[in-house]
Design a protein around this motif. Structure first.
Motif, short mmCIF file in Angstrom:
data_model
loop_
_atom_site.label_atom_id
_atom_site.label_comp_id
_atom_site.label_asym_id
_atom_site.label_seq_id
_atom_site.Cartn_x
_atom_site.Cartn_y
_atom_site.Cartn_z
N ILE A 25 0.84 -1.21 0.00
CA ILE A 25 0.00 0.00 0.00
C ILE A 25 0.87 1.25 0.00
CG2 ILE A 25 -1.61 1.34 1.42
CD1 ILE A 25 -2.87 -1.37 2.23
N THR A 26 1.95 1.25 0.76
CA THR A 26 2.86 2.40 0.81
C THR A 26 3.50 2.66 -0.54
OG1 THR A 26 3.32 1.93 3.14
CG2 THR A 26 4.87 3.37 1.99
N ILE A 28 2.37 1.82 -3.55
CA ILE A 28 1.34 2.29 -4.50
C ILE A 28 1.00 3.75 -4.22
CG2 ILE A 28 -1.07 2.01 -5.18
CD1 ILE A 28 -0.64 -1.03 -4.76
N LEU A 29 0.80 4.12 -2.98
CA LEU A 29 0.49 5.51 -2.65
C LEU A 29 1.64 6.44 -3.02
CD1 LEU A 29 -1.35 5.26 0.79
CD2 LEU A 29 -2.28 6.04 -1.39
N ALA A 30 2.87 6.02 -2.79
CA ALA A 30 4.02 6.85 -3.14
C ALA A 30 4.09 7.07 -4.65
CB ALA A 30 5.31 6.21 -2.63
N ALA A 31 3.79 6.04 -5.43
CA ALA A 31 3.81 6.18 -6.89
C ALA A 31 2.74 7.14 -7.38
CB ALA A 31 3.63 4.81 -7.55
N VAL A 32 1.54 7.04 -6.85
CA VAL A 32 0.44 7.91 -7.26
C VAL A 32 0.72 9.36 -6.87
CG1 VAL A 32 -2.00 8.43 -6.89
CG2 VAL A 32 -1.29 6.08 -7.28
N ILE A 33 1.12 9.58 -5.65
CA ILE A 33 1.39 10.93 -5.18
C ILE A 33 2.59 11.53 -5.93
CG2 ILE A 33 2.16 12.28 -3.18
CD1 ILE A 33 0.46 10.34 -1.46
N GLY A 34 3.62 10.74 -6.14
CA GLY A 34 4.79 11.21 -6.87
C GLY A 34 4.46 11.61 -8.29
N THR A 35 3.57 10.90 -8.94
CA THR A 35 3.18 11.23 -10.32
C THR A 35 2.54 12.60 -10.39
OG1 THR A 35 2.84 8.90 -10.84
CG2 THR A 35 1.74 10.49 -12.25
N PHE A 36 1.66 12.91 -9.48
CA PHE A 36 0.99 14.20 -9.51
C PHE A 36 1.86 15.33 -8.96
CE2 PHE A 36 -2.59 11.33 -9.99
CZ PHE A 36 -3.20 11.92 -11.09
#
Length: 139
Positions: A25-26, A28-36
């Motif tokens: 979960i960490t 996946i969240l880091a990838a999504v937040i980093g993209t934006f």
């Protein structure tokens, strides 16, 4: 040592699965937040418009002129569209005005024989450019 007790002992299974899920979960969240945060999310939705243009060259005089006509596709904002010649040379003319719909045309002058004319779209959100149509003047 009791072998039967080792086979039925499952005390460590739940914490191990919990740790693996938390790490997943960490990540996946880091990838999504980093993209934006890096702005990559905005670029995904901003692609060049789909439109087709025709070029009608009149080279009876030197230099000649070209009439560029929007044949179909998306409606475009004239402020995002520019026509250039080889090496970014300037073409004379008023260009397109307001919104550009199918059937709208603009005439440009100072076209040289063999020159490649490009219709360039500038992304209003980021300034990147894409060539959406091109043609070469007859020799």
């Amino acid at each position: 040592m009791n072998v039967k007790q080792l086979l039925t002992d499952d005390r460590a299974v739940s914490p191990v699965i919990g740790v693996i899920l938390m790490v997943a979960i960490t990540v996946i969240l880091a990838a999504v937040i980093g993209t934006f945060v890096l702005g990559l999310g905005d670029q995904v939705s901003e692609s060049a418009p789909q439109a087709s243009f025709s070029f009608d060259f009149n080279m009876t005089n030197s230099p000649g002129n070209v009439t560029i006509t929007h044949e179909g596709g998306e409606t475009l904002e004239s402020g995002n569209i520019n026509a250039t010649g080889d090496e970014g040379s300037g073409l004379t003319g008023t260009g397109f005005t307001s919104t550009i719909q199918a059937g709208d045309s603009a005439t440009y002058g100072d076209v040289q024989n063999g020159e490649t004319i490009r219709v360039i779209w500038t992304n209003p959100a980021g300034g990147s450019t894409n060539t959406i149509a091109r043609a070469t003047a007859p020799q």
